[in-house]
Scaffold this active site. Structure first.
Site, mmCIF file in Angstrom:
data_model
loop_
_atom_site.group_PDB
_atom_site.id
_atom_site.type_symbol
_atom_site.label_atom_id
_atom_site.label_comp_id
_atom_site.label_asym_id
_atom_site.label_seq_id
_atom_site.Cartn_x
_atom_site.Cartn_y
_atom_site.Cartn_z
ATOM 1 N N SER A 96 5.252 0.257 -4.790
ATOM 2 C CA SER A 96 4.532 0.037 -3.532
ATOM 3 C C SER A 96 4.011 -1.387 -3.539
ATOM 4 O O SER A 96 3.066 -1.705 -4.266
ATOM 5 C CB SER A 96 3.372 1.035 -3.398
ATOM 6 N N LYS A 171 5.018 2.828 3.819
ATOM 7 C CA LYS A 171 4.147 3.195 2.691
ATOM 8 C C LYS A 171 2.716 2.709 2.931
ATOM 9 O O LYS A 171 1.750 3.406 2.605
ATOM 10 C CB LYS A 171 4.681 2.617 1.385
ATOM 11 N N LYS A 239 -5.199 -2.070 -4.064
ATOM 12 C CA LYS A 239 -4.075 -2.970 -3.794
ATOM 13 C C LYS A 239 -3.357 -2.572 -2.511
ATOM 14 O O LYS A 239 -3.045 -3.408 -1.659
ATOM 15 C CB LYS A 239 -3.131 -2.952 -4.995
#
Length: 293
Positions: A96, A171, A239
């Site tokens: 990701s 995502k 993140k």
């Protein structure tokens, strides 16, 4: 069955690689942590001492790494995937990361004749263990079709969502939704318990109505017990929320709720919960109400 080079054997990657071995593929794996490579060996895979060795002879290469810098280093750096892979190999990056990193890897792959897909996953550690992940794939349609039989050994919901980088954008949307729902479940728990309502019974009712969600199904018991053993760490979700906000800026849209939730995730990280499961957002919500456990 395919010859697969698998790079990144962490919480998710170790289970994914093991599932590919069980499905009959020949899997050669590498990780910077030797103990992770040992797990693959125990699962029936082959250890590799470096990236080039993992890639040698592979028909398909899978990377499952923490963030954009690691993907850039592994894919583009000296001795990395693109330098070592043979032309025609298919590289599926299932990390990701930022969409722009996926675009850069795809462009570099095209120059070397390597087909590239960005294929991030959702489902957490349990999804990786059970091979029930959702996989959102960006790249060329013909490359997606070539990789789909392998993805089917890792997940249940597998969708080609667009061109290079599109998988990472989906995502990012997934991650902002997951964090938002966890934050709301946390607020529900705080409200129920502060009102002397049994949290377990309250969430049981909520799970059976319109408020029901996979988050409630999978996380409510551990959240009520304040057990935050990581399935997906706060550090990684922090993140991902940054990627969501950066993607929103690039697209020229406003995501106000995402902004607030991103600050809650950042607060969890700043207060020492970075290595805990993302459900540790509950600790932040409790602290804001003066109800720290």
């Amino acid at each position: 069955m395919a010859r697969i080079g698998f790079i990144g054997l962490g919480i998710m990657g170790s289970h994914m690689a093991a599932n590919l071995v069980r499905a009959g593929h020949e899997v050669t794996g590498y990780d910077v942590v030797p103990a992770s490579v040992d797990k693959l060996l125990q699962a029936g895979g082959k250890p590799a001492p470096d990236i080039a060795s993992a890639v040698s002879g592979a028909e398909v290469i899978i990377t499952m790494l923490p963030d954009s810098p690691q993907v850039a280093e592994v894919a583009l750096g000296p001795g990395g995937v693109l330098e070592s892979a043979a032309p025609g190999v298919l590289l599926a990056d299932m990390s990701s990361i930022a969409p722009e990193t996926s675009l850069a890897v795809a462009a570099a792959g095209a120059e070397r004749g390597v087909r590239v897909l960005d294929a991030p996953v959702s489902g957490g550690e349990q999804g990786a263990i059970k091979a029930s992940l959702s996989i959102m794939v960006g790249g060329a349609a013909e490359d997606f079709e070539a990789a789909k039989p392998i993805f089917e050994d890792l997940g249940r919901t597998i969708v080609h969502v667009g061109g290079h980088g599109a998988g990472q954008t989906v995502k990012a949307a997934n991650q902002l939704m997951v964090a938002g729902i966890i934050a709301l479940v946390s607020e529900a728990i705080v409200l129920l318990e502060a009102s002397d309502v049994d949290g377990e019974r309250g969430l049981e009712v909520l799970a059976g109505g319109l408020a029901g969600s996979r988050i409630l199904d999978l996380k409510s018991a551990s959240m009520l017990a304040r057990q935050f053993e990581p399935g997906f760490r706060i550090d990684l979700h922090h993140k991902d929320m940054g990627i969501a906000l950066s993607s929103a800026r690039a697209a020229g849209v406003s995501l106000p709720v995402t902004g607030v939730v991103a600050q809650l995730v950042a607060a969890a990280r700043a207060t020492g919960h970075g290595s805990d499961d993302h459900s540790a957002l509950l600790s932040v919500i409790e602290s804001l109400s003066g109800r720290a456990s």
